[in-house]
Write a protein that holds these residues in place. Sequence first.
Motif, PDB file in Angstrom:
ATOM      1  N   GLN A 105       1.750  12.602  -8.487  1.00 17.17           N
ATOM      2  CA  GLN A 105       2.046  11.178  -8.449  1.00 17.17           C
ATOM      3  C   GLN A 105       3.521  10.872  -8.206  1.00 17.17           C
ATOM      4  OE1 GLN A 105       0.678   9.870 -12.243  1.00 17.17           O
ATOM      5  NE2 GLN A 105      -1.477  10.031 -11.698  1.00 17.17           N
ATOM      6  N   ALA A 106       4.324  11.857  -7.810  1.00 17.07           N
ATOM      7  CA  ALA A 106       5.770  11.666  -7.687  1.00 17.07           C
ATOM      8  C   ALA A 106       6.129  10.553  -6.704  1.00 17.07           C
ATOM      9  CB  ALA A 106       6.436  12.971  -7.284  1.00 17.07           C
ATOM     10  N   SER A 107       5.515  10.519  -5.540  1.00 17.13           N
ATOM     11  CA  SER A 107       5.877   9.499  -4.550  1.00 17.13           C
ATOM     12  C   SER A 107       5.510   8.101  -5.040  1.00 17.13           C
ATOM     13  CB  SER A 107       5.202   9.792  -3.219  1.00 17.13           C
ATOM     14  OG  SER A 107       3.801   9.733  -3.345  1.00 17.13           O
ATOM     15  N   GLU A 108       4.363   7.968  -5.697  1.00 20.60           N
ATOM     16  CA  GLU A 108       3.957   6.662  -6.219  1.00 20.60           C
ATOM     17  C   GLU A 108       4.896   6.207  -7.333  1.00 20.60           C
ATOM     18  OE1 GLU A 108       0.302   4.604  -8.678  1.00 20.60           O
ATOM     19  OE2 GLU A 108       0.004   6.562  -7.771  1.00 20.60           O
ATOM     20  N   LEU A 109       5.289   7.125  -8.216  1.00 18.11           N
ATOM     21  CA  LEU A 109       6.179   6.770  -9.313  1.00 18.11           C
ATOM     22  C   LEU A 109       7.556   6.360  -8.803  1.00 18.11           C
ATOM     23  CD1 LEU A 109       5.203   9.554 -11.855  1.00 18.11           C
ATOM     24  CD2 LEU A 109       4.650   7.126 -11.984  1.00 18.11           C
ATOM     25  N   GLU A 110       8.075   7.043  -7.789  1.00 21.25           N
ATOM     26  CA  GLU A 110       9.367   6.674  -7.220  1.00 21.25           C
ATOM     27  C   GLU A 110       9.300   5.289  -6.590  1.00 21.25           C
ATOM     28  OE1 GLU A 110      10.588   9.690  -4.498  1.00 21.25           O
ATOM     29  OE2 GLU A 110      10.537  11.247  -6.028  1.00 21.25           O
ATOM     30  N   LYS A 112      10.517  -0.581  -6.794  1.00 20.90           N
ATOM     31  CA  LYS A 112       9.950  -1.904  -6.578  1.00 20.90           C
ATOM     32  C   LYS A 112      10.075  -2.776  -7.825  1.00 20.90           C
ATOM     33  CE  LYS A 112       7.614  -4.593  -3.838  1.00 20.90           C
ATOM     34  NZ  LYS A 112       8.272  -5.205  -2.721  1.00 20.90           N
ATOM     35  N   GLY A 113      10.149  -2.170  -9.001  1.00 13.79           N
ATOM     36  CA  GLY A 113      10.127  -2.916 -10.251  1.00 13.79           C
ATOM     37  C   GLY A 113      11.384  -3.696 -10.558  1.00 13.79           C
ATOM     38  N   VAL A 147       0.854  -1.176   0.000  1.00 10.72           N
ATOM     39  CA  VAL A 147       0.000   0.000   0.000  1.00 10.72           C
ATOM     40  C   VAL A 147       0.898   1.236   0.000  1.00 10.72           C
ATOM     41  CG1 VAL A 147      -1.752   1.269   1.262  1.00 10.72           C
ATOM     42  CG2 VAL A 147      -1.803  -1.224   1.221  1.00 10.72           C
ATOM     43  N   VAL A 148       0.656   2.146  -0.928  1.00 13.73           N
ATOM     44  CA  VAL A 148       1.443   3.365  -1.031  1.00 13.73           C
ATOM     45  C   VAL A 148       0.604   4.518  -0.498  1.00 13.73           C
ATOM     46  CG1 VAL A 148       2.581   4.939  -2.623  1.00 13.73           C
ATOM     47  CG2 VAL A 148       2.624   2.487  -3.056  1.00 13.73           C
TER      48      VAL A 148
END
Length: 98
Positions: A74-79, A84-85, A25-26
């Motif tokens: 969306q910066a925190s989600e993209l980081e 994680k990828g 969960v982000v």
Amino acid sequence: EASGGAFASVTQASMRQSFQPVAEVVAMRPTADVTVQGRVFNRETGGAETTLKPTRTQKSKHQINHLAFQYQQQASELEHRGRKGTKSKAETYGRYGW
């Protein structure tokens, strides 16, 4: 365990132990604190004005002010997604064998 040499007994509990969690969960930042300064042409005055949020037209036409605003939201989600990828070599080898 093999029973009769042809079949193996598998329980649901043993399968759950082998699987990793799919996603974390982000925590999303609220959109109210995001501001991106941009210049917009004003028809009435004939000059440019500075705005902090994109207009409806900028959103619909995917203009750079809107795209920058969307990135800041969306910066925190993209980081998190980028970190994680990637998997380590050991994780890749364990899954695929190469």
